[in-house]
Motif scaffolding. Structure first.
Motif, PDB file in Angstrom:
ATOM      1  N   ILE A   4      -2.560  14.213  67.255  1.00  0.00           N
ATOM      2  CA  ILE A   4      -2.001  13.091  66.493  1.00  0.00           C
ATOM      3  C   ILE A   4      -1.926  11.896  67.439  1.00  0.00           C
ATOM      4  O   ILE A   4      -1.397  11.991  68.542  1.00  0.00           O
ATOM      5  CB  ILE A   4      -0.615  13.400  65.874  1.00  0.00           C
ATOM      6  N   GLY A   5      -2.524  10.799  67.021  1.00  0.00           N
ATOM      7  CA  GLY A   5      -2.462   9.552  67.776  1.00  0.00           C
ATOM      8  C   GLY A   5      -1.437   8.636  67.148  1.00  0.00           C
ATOM      9  O   GLY A   5      -1.276   8.618  65.926  1.00  0.00           O
ATOM     10  N   ILE A   6      -0.747   7.880  68.001  1.00  0.00           N
ATOM     11  CA  ILE A   6       0.308   6.974  67.541  1.00  0.00           C
ATOM     12  C   ILE A   6       0.062   5.576  68.089  1.00  0.00           C
ATOM     13  O   ILE A   6      -0.135   5.392  69.292  1.00  0.00           O
ATOM     14  CB  ILE A   6       1.705   7.453  68.017  1.00  0.00           C
ATOM     15  N   ASP A   7       0.089   4.588  67.186  1.00  0.00           N
ATOM     16  CA  ASP A   7       0.102   3.180  67.561  1.00  0.00           C
ATOM     17  C   ASP A   7       1.502   2.679  67.231  1.00  0.00           C
ATOM     18  O   ASP A   7       1.834   2.464  66.067  1.00  0.00           O
ATOM     19  CB  ASP A   7      -0.948   2.394  66.776  1.00  0.00           C
ATOM     20  N   PRO A   8       2.376   2.541  68.259  1.00  0.00           N
ATOM     21  CA  PRO A   8       3.783   2.259  67.980  1.00  0.00           C
ATOM     22  C   PRO A   8       4.024   0.876  67.396  1.00  0.00           C
ATOM     23  O   PRO A   8       3.332  -0.083  67.717  1.00  0.00           O
ATOM     24  CB  PRO A   8       4.462   2.381  69.349  1.00  0.00           C
ATOM     25  N   PHE A  15      -0.555   6.075  62.523  1.00  0.00           N
ATOM     26  CA  PHE A  15      -0.766   7.454  62.967  1.00  0.00           C
ATOM     27  C   PHE A  15      -2.151   7.893  62.525  1.00  0.00           C
ATOM     28  O   PHE A  15      -2.702   7.397  61.537  1.00  0.00           O
ATOM     29  CB  PHE A  15       0.306   8.399  62.417  1.00  0.00           C
ATOM     30  N   GLY A  16      -2.718   8.793  63.285  1.00  0.00           N
ATOM     31  CA  GLY A  16      -4.022   9.357  62.939  1.00  0.00           C
ATOM     32  C   GLY A  16      -4.112  10.753  63.504  1.00  0.00           C
ATOM     33  O   GLY A  16      -3.780  10.978  64.669  1.00  0.00           O
ATOM     34  N   ALA A 148      -5.907   8.876  69.522  1.00  0.00           N
ATOM     35  CA  ALA A 148      -6.209  10.307  69.393  1.00  0.00           C
ATOM     36  C   ALA A 148      -7.587  10.618  69.983  1.00  0.00           C
ATOM     37  O   ALA A 148      -7.746  11.605  70.714  1.00  0.00           O
ATOM     38  CB  ALA A 148      -6.144  10.726  67.925  1.00  0.00           C
ATOM     39  N   LEU A 149      -8.584   9.794  69.680  1.00  0.00           N
ATOM     40  CA  LEU A 149      -9.924   9.995  70.226  1.00  0.00           C
ATOM     41  C   LEU A 149      -9.926   9.896  71.745  1.00  0.00           C
ATOM     42  O   LEU A 149     -10.614  10.668  72.429  1.00  0.00           O
ATOM     43  CB  LEU A 149     -10.904   8.982  69.627  1.00  0.00           C
TER      44      LEU A 149
END
Length: 159
Positions: A4-8, A15-16, A148-149
């Protein structure tokens, strides 16, 4: 591996979630958690916590990748975004996820090969890497997928 990727962000947190299997990467889900403007910050942070908790329970990631903050101008915005970032990290830790943090330049370089890449370049590379028909929208969602990538790429290098 599921990441899970987070852009705060306080108003919009991206989220992705992606699956990584060998060299193949697949989109699981992505989106944003939005909180209404002029809502007290503690209420906004609680909404972020609740939303992320639900997403983590539903998707069951193996790791969390969070973009580090880089601000040069508005200190008030930086503080509230840092608080949202802290909530995201705490939510991940409570779910027993390892947390990996990357600067915006590290993300740009891992996605495009160029640390000063512009947003459209990053978005297009996210689209290509995940085999999507269109660039993920809004920008916060694409940025979270880029985080995430980045962890997927960095994990391969470390292995």
């Amino acid at each position: 591996m599921r990441i899970i990727g987070i852009d705060p962000g306080t108003g919009i947190l991206g989220f992705g979630v992606i699956d990584v299997n060998g060299g193949r990467m697949r989109l699981v889900t992505a989106g944003v958690i939005t909180t209404p403007a002029h809502t007290p910050l503690p209420d906004r942070l609680e909404e972020i916590y609740s939303g992320l908790t639900d997403i983590i329970k539903e998707t069951r990631p193996d790791a969390m990748s969070v973009e580090k903050l880089f601000f040069t101008k508005n200190i008030t915005t930086a503080i509230s975004v840092a608080e949202a970032r802290g909530v995201a990290i705490l939510t991940g830790r409570q779910a027993k996820l390892p947390i990996h943090e990357y600067t915006p330049n590290e993300i740009k370089k891992s996605i495009t090969g160029y640390g000063a890449a512009k947003k459209p370049q990053i978005q297009e590379m996210v689209r290509i890497q995940l085999g999507l028909q269109e660039v993920p929208k809004p920008d916060d969602c694409a940025d979270a997928l880029a985080a995430a990538l980045t962890h997927a790429f960095m994990s391969r290098i470390e292995a």
